[in-house]
Design an enzyme around this catalytic site. Structure first.
Site, PDB file in Angstrom:
ATOM      1  N   GLU A 115     -22.855 -61.517 -32.376  1.00 28.55           N
ATOM      2  CA  GLU A 115     -23.482 -62.796 -32.781  1.00 28.55           C
ATOM      3  C   GLU A 115     -23.225 -63.097 -34.111  1.00 28.55           C
ATOM      4  O   GLU A 115     -24.083 -63.698 -34.825  1.00 28.55           O
ATOM      5  CB  GLU A 115     -24.974 -62.659 -32.677  1.00 28.55           C
ATOM      6  CG  GLU A 115     -25.227 -62.398 -31.015  1.00 28.55           C
ATOM      7  CD  GLU A 115     -24.927 -63.710 -30.263  1.00 28.55           C
ATOM      8  OE1 GLU A 115     -24.358 -64.503 -30.485  1.00 28.55           O
ATOM      9  OE2 GLU A 115     -25.335 -63.499 -28.892  1.00 28.55           O
ATOM     10  N   HIS A 139     -32.368 -61.099 -34.338  1.00 30.39           N
ATOM     11  CA  HIS A 139     -32.257 -61.546 -33.116  1.00 30.39           C
ATOM     12  C   HIS A 139     -32.944 -60.597 -32.380  1.00 30.39           C
ATOM     13  O   HIS A 139     -32.344 -59.198 -32.350  1.00 30.39           O
ATOM     14  CB  HIS A 139     -30.895 -61.922 -32.709  1.00 30.39           C
ATOM     15  CG  HIS A 139     -30.494 -62.109 -31.332  1.00 30.39           C
ATOM     16  ND1 HIS A 139     -31.134 -63.076 -30.489  1.00 30.39           N
ATOM     17  CD2 HIS A 139     -29.520 -61.584 -30.412  1.00 30.39           C
ATOM     18  CE1 HIS A 139     -30.854 -63.109 -29.365  1.00 30.39           C
ATOM     19  NE2 HIS A 139     -29.941 -62.271 -29.192  1.00 30.39           N
ATOM     20  N   HIS A 141     -34.721 -59.611 -27.885  1.00 30.98           N
ATOM     21  CA  HIS A 141     -34.952 -60.121 -26.468  1.00 30.98           C
ATOM     22  C   HIS A 141     -36.354 -59.890 -25.949  1.00 30.98           C
ATOM     23  O   HIS A 141     -36.640 -59.003 -25.432  1.00 30.98           O
ATOM     24  CB  HIS A 141     -33.820 -59.388 -25.533  1.00 30.98           C
ATOM     25  CG  HIS A 141     -32.351 -59.842 -25.886  1.00 30.98           C
ATOM     26  ND1 HIS A 141     -31.618 -59.019 -25.219  1.00 30.98           N
ATOM     27  CD2 HIS A 141     -32.050 -60.530 -26.531  1.00 30.98           C
ATOM     28  CE1 HIS A 141     -30.435 -59.462 -25.603  1.00 30.98           C
ATOM     29  NE2 HIS A 141     -30.672 -60.468 -26.554  1.00 30.98           N
ATOM     30  N   GLU A 169     -53.823 -68.264 -36.424  1.00 32.44           N
ATOM     31  CA  GLU A 169     -52.907 -67.982 -37.158  1.00 32.44           C
ATOM     32  C   GLU A 169     -51.551 -68.421 -37.219  1.00 32.44           C
ATOM     33  O   GLU A 169     -50.806 -68.765 -38.359  1.00 32.44           O
ATOM     34  CB  GLU A 169     -52.933 -66.406 -37.546  1.00 32.44           C
ATOM     35  CG  GLU A 169     -51.883 -65.813 -36.315  1.00 32.44           C
ATOM     36  CD  GLU A 169     -51.910 -64.140 -36.754  1.00 32.44           C
ATOM     37  OE1 GLU A 169     -52.739 -63.508 -36.430  1.00 32.44           O
ATOM     38  OE2 GLU A 169     -50.596 -63.733 -37.294  1.00 32.44           O
ATOM     39  N   HIS A 210     -32.801 -66.060 -23.124  1.00 35.10           N
ATOM     40  CA  HIS A 210     -31.930 -65.256 -23.611  1.00 35.10           C
ATOM     41  C   HIS A 210     -32.918 -64.315 -24.714  1.00 35.10           C
ATOM     42  O   HIS A 210     -32.772 -63.019 -24.491  1.00 35.10           O
ATOM     43  CB  HIS A 210     -30.816 -65.709 -24.298  1.00 35.10           C
ATOM     44  CG  HIS A 210     -29.832 -64.901 -25.000  1.00 35.10           C
ATOM     45  ND1 HIS A 210     -28.450 -64.965 -24.989  1.00 35.10           N
ATOM     46  CD2 HIS A 210     -30.233 -63.651 -25.566  1.00 35.10           C
ATOM     47  CE1 HIS A 210     -28.101 -63.926 -25.867  1.00 35.10           C
ATOM     48  NE2 HIS A 210     -28.853 -63.191 -26.069  1.00 35.10           N
TER      49      HIS A 210
HETATM   50  P1  13P Z   1     -24.306 -57.348 -29.599  1.00 35.89           P
HETATM   51  O1  13P Z   1     -24.177 -55.855 -29.302  1.00 35.89           O
HETATM   52  O2  13P Z   1     -22.919 -57.705 -29.713  1.00 35.89           O
HETATM   53  O3  13P Z   1     -24.959 -57.189 -31.046  1.00 35.89           O
HETATM   54  O4  13P Z   1     -24.874 -58.204 -28.671  1.00 35.89           O
HETATM   55  C1  13P Z   1     -26.312 -57.955 -28.160  1.00 35.89           C
HETATM   56  C2  13P Z   1     -26.931 -59.535 -28.078  1.00 35.89           C
HETATM   57  O5  13P Z   1     -28.105 -59.418 -28.101  1.00 35.89           O
HETATM   58  C3  13P Z   1     -26.261 -60.649 -27.836  1.00 35.89           C
HETATM   59  O6  13P Z   1     -26.712 -61.803 -27.888  1.00 35.89           O
HETATM   60 ZN    ZN Z   2     -28.979 -61.448 -27.318  1.00 35.93          ZN
END
Ligand code: 13P
Ligand code: ZN
Length: 281
Positions: A115, A139, A141, A169, A210
Site C-alpha cells: 500500500e 492502515h 483491518h 466525543e 477491507h
Molecule cells: P502489506 O502486507 O503489503 O502491507 O498488505 C497488507 C494490507 O493490509 C493490504 O491492504
Molecule cells: Zn489492508
C-alpha cells in the site's frame, strides 16, 4: 545513534504493538508509515546503507527527498517488536518523488508495504493540507468498522453521522467527518488516488469490505483517532445487533450546541434530517 534506540522508531514500534493487541492486524494485515523530520533522519543516517532505486508506483513530487519509516509487505505487526529489522525499514524518496530506496531495515529481501502508493499519496496531501504537521498514515483491518460497510450505505454522510451519534466525543475527535471508498482492488494507484482525494477533507477514510486509513500529527493522535472510530463502530454494531433502530440518539440541534461549546465546526451536510428508511433513525 542506533536506529532502534531512536525515539521515533520506539514510538513506531509501540504503535504497531498496540494495533496488534487491538486485533486489527491478522496475519500481515495493515501497514504503518511515518515521515521523518530532518533532525531525525540526520540522527540515524550513519547506519544507512542505501539499496537500489525502485518505482513507487505513484508520483509524489511534494515529498521528494523525504525519509519514511514503513512496515514491510507481507510482514506481521505481531512480529514488529521481536523482528524489527525484518518487519519495517527506512526508505528515502528520490528528487522526483517517483522512486524509493531502502536505507535501513527490511532485511533479507523485504520491501515496503504493497500500500506504499496509498501511504505516500496520503502523506503528500496531508503534509500540504496541514502545513507539514501530519506525519503518520495508518492502515488497519478493524472488524466493527468493516462490518458496517456491509449494512450501511457507502456514503461519507451516513458513516460520519452514524459514528458521530455513537459517542459524544466523536464529533469533537473527527469534526471534519469520514470518507468512504467503495470496494476497489487494493495495493495500487487507483485506490491511492481515491483515498488521497478524500484525505484532502478528512483524516479518516474507510475502505469498504477491507479496512480503514487514518492520518495524524503523531503516533498518539493517529492511533487515538483509529481507536475512537473503531470503538464507535463497535457500539453501533452492538446497537444494531440488539434492534434495528435506536430508541433515542443525539439530534442535529444537539450536535450544533456541542459544536459551539467545544469550538468545532461540524459541516451541515452531516446534520441532515433522517427519514424512516435511513439506518439508525
Ligand atoms: P502489506 O502486507 O503489503 O502491507 O498488505 C497488507 C494490507 O493490509 C493490504 O491492504
Ligand atoms: Zn489492508
Amino acid at each position: 545513534m542506533e536506529v532502534l534506540k531512536a525515539g521515533f522508531v520506539q514510538g513506531f514500534m509501540r504503535m504497531a504493538q498496540d494495533g496488534w493487541e487491538q486485533g486489527w492486524h491478522e496475519r500481515n494485515g495493515g501497514n504503518l508509515s511515518y515521515r521523518l523530520c530532518l533532525e531525525e533522519a540526520k540522527s540515524v543516517e550513519k547506519e544507512f546503507a542505501p539499496g537500489q532505486w525502485q518505482e513507487i508506483g505513484a508520483s509524489v513530487p511534494a515529498l521528494a527527498g523525504a525519509y519514511f519509516l514503513v512496515t514491510g509487505s507481507g510482514k506481521y505487526f505481531r512480529n514488529v517488536a521481536i523482528q524489527p529489522e525484518e518487519s519495517f525499514g527506512i526508505i528515502e524518496l528520490d528528487e522526483k518523488g517517483e522512486n524509493y530506496r531502502i536505507c535501513w531495515g527490511l532485511a533479507n529481501g523485504g520491501r515496503p508495504t504493497s500500500e506504499l502508493p496509498s501511504h505516500l499519496m496520503n502523506h503528500e496531501v496531508k503534509a500540504g493540507a496541514t502545513g507539514g504537521r501530519h506525519r503518520v498514515i495508518y492502515h488497519c483491518h478493524p472488524a466493527n468498522t468493516i462490518a458496517l460497510t456491509f449494512v450501511l450505505p457507502l456514503s461519507d454522510e451516513v458513516f460520519t453521522r452514524e459514528l458521530w451519534e455513537m459517542a459524544t466525543e466523536c464529533p469533537v475527535v473527527f469534526p471534519e467527518g469520514i470518507g468512504v471508498v467503495p470496494w476497489m482492488v487494493p495495493g495500487g494507484k487507483d485506490i491511492a488516488v481515491a483515498t488521497s482525494e478524500l484525505m484532502k477533507r478528512y483524516n479518516v477514510a474507510i475502505w469498504a469490505h477491507h479496512g480503514m486509513f487514518c492520518s495524524g500529527a503523531d503516533f498518539d493522535e493517529t492511533f487515538g483517532l483509529m481507536h475512537t472510530v473503531e470503538k464507535s463502530a463497535e457500539i453501533l454494531v452492538k446497537v444494531l445487533s440488539m434492534q434495528p433502530y435506536k430508541r433515542q440518539t443525539i439530534q442535529p440541534d444537539e450536535f450544533r450546541r456541542l459544536a459551539v461549546d467545544f469550538k468545532v465546526k461540524l459541516p451541515e451536510q452531516f446534520l441532515y434530517e433522517k427519514h424512516e428508511s435511513q439506518a439508525g433513525r
